[in-house]
Design a protein around this motif. Structure first.
Motif, mmCIF file in Angstrom:
data_model
loop_
_atom_site.group_PDB
_atom_site.id
_atom_site.type_symbol
_atom_site.label_atom_id
_atom_site.label_comp_id
_atom_site.label_asym_id
_atom_site.label_seq_id
_atom_site.Cartn_x
_atom_site.Cartn_y
_atom_site.Cartn_z
ATOM 1 N N LEU A 1 0.719 -1.144 -0.237
ATOM 2 C CA LEU A 1 0.019 -0.342 0.014
ATOM 3 C C LEU A 1 0.944 1.124 0.316
ATOM 4 C CD1 LEU A 1 -3.177 1.068 0.036
ATOM 5 C CD2 LEU A 1 -2.818 1.277 3.041
ATOM 6 N N LEU A 2 1.947 0.989 0.685
ATOM 7 C CA LEU A 2 2.362 2.940 0.870
ATOM 8 C C LEU A 2 3.468 2.680 -0.718
ATOM 9 C CD1 LEU A 2 5.027 1.986 4.590
ATOM 10 C CD2 LEU A 2 2.649 3.921 4.113
ATOM 11 N N GLY A 3 4.030 1.993 -1.358
ATOM 12 C CA GLY A 3 4.314 2.114 -2.374
ATOM 13 C C GLY A 3 3.445 2.271 -3.381
ATOM 14 N N ASN A 4 1.590 2.014 -2.988
ATOM 15 C CA ASN A 4 1.115 2.856 -4.295
ATOM 16 C C ASN A 4 0.232 4.165 -3.886
ATOM 17 O OD1 ASN A 4 0.959 0.745 -6.496
ATOM 18 N ND2 ASN A 4 1.689 0.277 -4.622
ATOM 19 N N LEU A 5 0.400 4.773 -2.667
ATOM 20 C CA LEU A 5 0.289 5.952 -2.443
ATOM 21 C C LEU A 5 0.380 7.100 -2.714
ATOM 22 C CD1 LEU A 5 -0.530 4.870 1.534
ATOM 23 C CD2 LEU A 5 -2.355 4.754 -0.577
ATOM 24 N N PRO A 6 -0.425 8.003 -3.095
ATOM 25 C CA PRO A 6 0.200 9.272 -3.417
ATOM 26 C C PRO A 6 0.715 10.059 -2.175
ATOM 27 C CG PRO A 6 -2.264 9.972 -3.029
ATOM 28 C CD PRO A 6 -1.969 8.583 -2.741
ATOM 29 N N SER A 7 1.502 10.886 -2.616
ATOM 30 C CA SER A 7 2.094 11.456 -1.286
ATOM 31 C C SER A 7 1.549 12.459 -0.162
ATOM 32 C CB SER A 7 3.062 12.525 -2.064
ATOM 33 O OG SER A 7 3.492 13.623 -0.802
ATOM 34 N N GLY A 8 1.287 12.486 1.103
ATOM 35 C CA GLY A 8 0.318 12.939 2.153
ATOM 36 C C GLY A 8 -1.175 12.482 1.489
ATOM 37 N N ALA A 9 -0.796 11.510 2.115
ATOM 38 C CA ALA A 9 -2.633 10.828 1.109
ATOM 39 C C ALA A 9 -3.255 10.803 2.553
ATOM 40 C CB ALA A 9 -2.868 9.232 1.126
ATOM 41 N N LYS A 10 -4.442 10.717 2.155
ATOM 42 C CA LYS A 10 -5.613 10.535 3.651
ATOM 43 C C LYS A 10 -6.205 9.265 4.112
ATOM 44 C CE LYS A 10 -8.587 13.366 4.546
ATOM 45 N NZ LYS A 10 -10.106 14.157 4.859
ATOM 46 N N VAL A 11 -5.721 8.837 4.785
ATOM 47 C CA VAL A 11 -5.817 6.966 5.321
ATOM 48 C C VAL A 11 -6.666 6.692 6.430
ATOM 49 C CG1 VAL A 11 -4.763 5.293 5.295
ATOM 50 C CG2 VAL A 11 -3.832 6.963 4.100
ATOM 51 N N LEU A 12 -7.856 6.117 6.264
ATOM 52 C CA LEU A 12 -9.337 5.799 7.364
ATOM 53 C C LEU A 12 -8.383 4.255 7.855
ATOM 54 C CD1 LEU A 12 -10.956 6.419 9.427
ATOM 55 C CD2 LEU A 12 -12.795 5.323 7.490
ATOM 56 N N ASP A 13 -7.985 4.219 8.802
ATOM 57 C CA ASP A 13 -7.946 2.534 9.350
ATOM 58 C C ASP A 13 -8.883 2.529 10.318
ATOM 59 O OD1 ASP A 13 -6.638 0.983 10.559
ATOM 60 O OD2 ASP A 13 -4.937 1.731 11.553
ATOM 61 N N VAL A 14 -9.480 1.880 9.859
ATOM 62 C CA VAL A 14 -10.725 1.348 10.535
ATOM 63 C C VAL A 14 -10.578 -0.361 11.355
ATOM 64 C CG1 VAL A 14 -13.769 0.466 10.626
ATOM 65 C CG2 VAL A 14 -12.164 2.261 8.681
ATOM 66 N N GLY A 15 -10.702 0.227 13.259
ATOM 67 C CA GLY A 15 -9.795 -1.124 13.769
ATOM 68 C C GLY A 15 -8.356 -0.242 14.932
ATOM 69 N N SER A 16 -8.225 0.460 14.477
ATOM 70 C CA SER A 16 -6.764 0.493 14.171
ATOM 71 C C SER A 16 -6.081 0.035 15.491
ATOM 72 C CB SER A 16 -6.763 2.619 14.618
ATOM 73 O OG SER A 16 -7.394 3.141 15.520
ATOM 74 N N GLY A 17 -6.524 -0.603 16.732
ATOM 75 C CA GLY A 17 -5.924 -1.419 17.579
ATOM 76 C C GLY A 17 -5.029 0.247 18.838
ATOM 77 N N THR A 18 -3.756 -0.681 19.000
ATOM 78 C CA THR A 18 -2.912 0.312 19.303
ATOM 79 C C THR A 18 -2.374 1.335 18.505
ATOM 80 O OG1 THR A 18 -0.902 -1.363 18.799
ATOM 81 C CG2 THR A 18 -2.557 -1.922 21.012
ATOM 82 N N GLY A 19 -2.272 0.916 17.482
ATOM 83 C CA GLY A 19 -1.904 2.052 16.098
ATOM 84 C C GLY A 19 -1.173 1.565 15.645
ATOM 85 N N ARG A 20 -0.149 0.205 15.991
ATOM 86 C CA ARG A 20 1.053 -0.286 15.385
ATOM 87 C C ARG A 20 1.162 -2.015 15.115
ATOM 88 N NH1 ARG A 20 5.190 1.004 20.696
ATOM 89 N NH2 ARG A 20 5.714 3.275 20.507
ATOM 90 N N PRO A 21 1.538 -1.335 14.071
ATOM 91 C CA PRO A 21 2.495 -1.218 13.274
ATOM 92 C C PRO A 21 1.554 -0.526 12.168
ATOM 93 C CG PRO A 21 2.166 -3.142 11.994
ATOM 94 C CD PRO A 21 1.087 -3.157 13.273
ATOM 95 N N THR A 22 0.202 -0.480 12.075
ATOM 96 C CA THR A 22 -0.355 -0.091 10.504
ATOM 97 C C THR A 22 -0.121 1.755 10.575
ATOM 98 O OG1 THR A 22 -1.801 -1.937 10.407
ATOM 99 C CG2 THR A 22 -2.328 0.344 8.785
ATOM 100 N N ALA A 23 -1.010 2.341 11.662
ATOM 101 C CA ALA A 23 -0.612 3.484 11.585
ATOM 102 C C ALA A 23 -0.004 4.390 11.336
ATOM 103 C CB ALA A 23 -1.973 4.124 12.566
ATOM 104 N N GLU A 24 1.296 3.600 12.390
ATOM 105 C CA GLU A 24 2.861 4.195 12.377
ATOM 106 C C GLU A 24 3.305 3.880 11.201
ATOM 107 O OE1 GLU A 24 5.532 3.695 16.330
ATOM 108 O OE2 GLU A 24 5.128 2.147 15.136
ATOM 109 N N LEU A 25 3.646 3.093 10.826
ATOM 110 C CA LEU A 25 3.938 2.734 8.891
ATOM 111 C C LEU A 25 3.641 3.815 8.306
ATOM 112 C CD1 LEU A 25 4.465 -0.879 9.432
ATOM 113 C CD2 LEU A 25 6.516 0.674 9.372
ATOM 114 N N LEU A 26 2.128 4.027 8.399
ATOM 115 C CA LEU A 26 2.039 5.568 7.479
ATOM 116 C C LEU A 26 1.757 6.366 7.748
ATOM 117 C CD1 LEU A 26 -1.830 3.157 6.990
ATOM 118 C CD2 LEU A 26 -0.346 3.751 5.330
ATOM 119 N N ALA A 27 2.107 7.079 8.795
ATOM 120 C CA ALA A 27 2.751 8.614 9.286
ATOM 121 C C ALA A 27 3.899 8.209 8.801
ATOM 122 C CB ALA A 27 1.422 8.101 10.916
ATOM 123 N N ALA A 28 4.800 7.838 9.740
ATOM 124 C CA ALA A 28 5.590 7.731 9.642
ATOM 125 C C ALA A 28 6.531 8.416 8.036
ATOM 126 C CB ALA A 28 6.294 6.564 9.989
ATOM 127 N N ALA A 29 5.661 7.529 7.360
ATOM 128 C CA ALA A 29 5.617 7.596 5.617
ATOM 129 C C ALA A 29 5.165 9.155 4.895
ATOM 130 C CB ALA A 29 5.025 6.750 4.873
#
Length: 209
Positions: free
Chosen positions: A35-63
């Motif tokens: 997904l990270l390799g196919n998103l535009p710069s500064g994409a708006k992303v919704l993480d549904v059922g984000s849990g502790t935020g790791r690793p998904t939201a953390e990786l997306l925000a770090a990018a």
């Protein structure tokens, strides 16, 4: 009969135990990397059922992406806000969310719909597709199977769950007007005493431009 717990009750009780049990989860990481390799710069992303935020939201925000996570568990939201300050986290049941069409460049829903009924899952996938901007991606992961509102156990908790075979989820995405661009099936064993390997499927579908 054991007390049937809601998703909020289950994940409030689990907290960081869930992250620990699934910390070595290469299939999820591979899906996020695609997904990270196919998103535009500064994409708006919704993480549904984000849990502790790791690793998904953390990786997306770090990018550098603009990430909003939502979860039905107050405890998970508390943990995520403290661990991933670069993203926003909101307490919400996904069934109550409402966004204008085209709001999100990507939506991620990893293993967050198992406690919905099949009808609710059908509705939710269609809503996700509507919320995506043209060219946007939906990344979806679940435990596939033929289960309709069954009682089961997970990490010492008992609740009702539903799912479909992987082929049905792929068909639902197509019915919602999305093109399947990524599919990965695997068997994964959580780091839990006596845990058995479980079948998993990760799908990414793209909304036509």
């Amino acid at each position: 009969m054991a007390h049937l717990e809601s998703a909020a009750e289950v994940y409030d009780a689990l907290g960081t135990k869930y992250e620990h049990a699934f910390r070595d989860w290469p299939e999820r990481l591979k899906t996020v990397e695609w997904l990270l390799g196919n998103l535009p710069s500064g994409a708006k992303v919704l993480d549904v059922g984000s849990g502790t935020g790791r690793p998904t939201a953390e990786l997306l925000a770090a990018a550098g992406h603009d990430v909003t996570g939502c979860d039905v568990s107050p405890k998970m939201i508390e943990i995520a806000r403290s661990r991933v300050p670069a993203a926003r986290f909101e307490l919400a049941d996904m069934r109550s969310l409402a966004y204008p069409a085209g709001t999100w460049d990507a939506i991620v829903a990893f293993f967050s719909m198992l406690q919905l009924t099949r009808s609710e899952q059908d509705t939710q996938l269609a809503r996700f597709a509507e919320w995506l901007a043209p060219g946007g991606h939906l990344a979806f992961g679940t435990v596939p199977g033929d289960a309709d509102d069954i009682v089961g156990g997970f990490m010492g908790h008992t609740f009702r769950s539903s799912t479909y075979p992987a082929e049905v989820f792929a068909a639902r995405l197509a019915e919602a007007g999305l093109d399947l661009v990524y599919e990965h099936r695997a068997r994964y064993t959580p780091d839990l005493p006596g845990a058995e390997p479980e079948d998993q499927v990760f799908l990414i579908a793209r909304k036509p431009s």
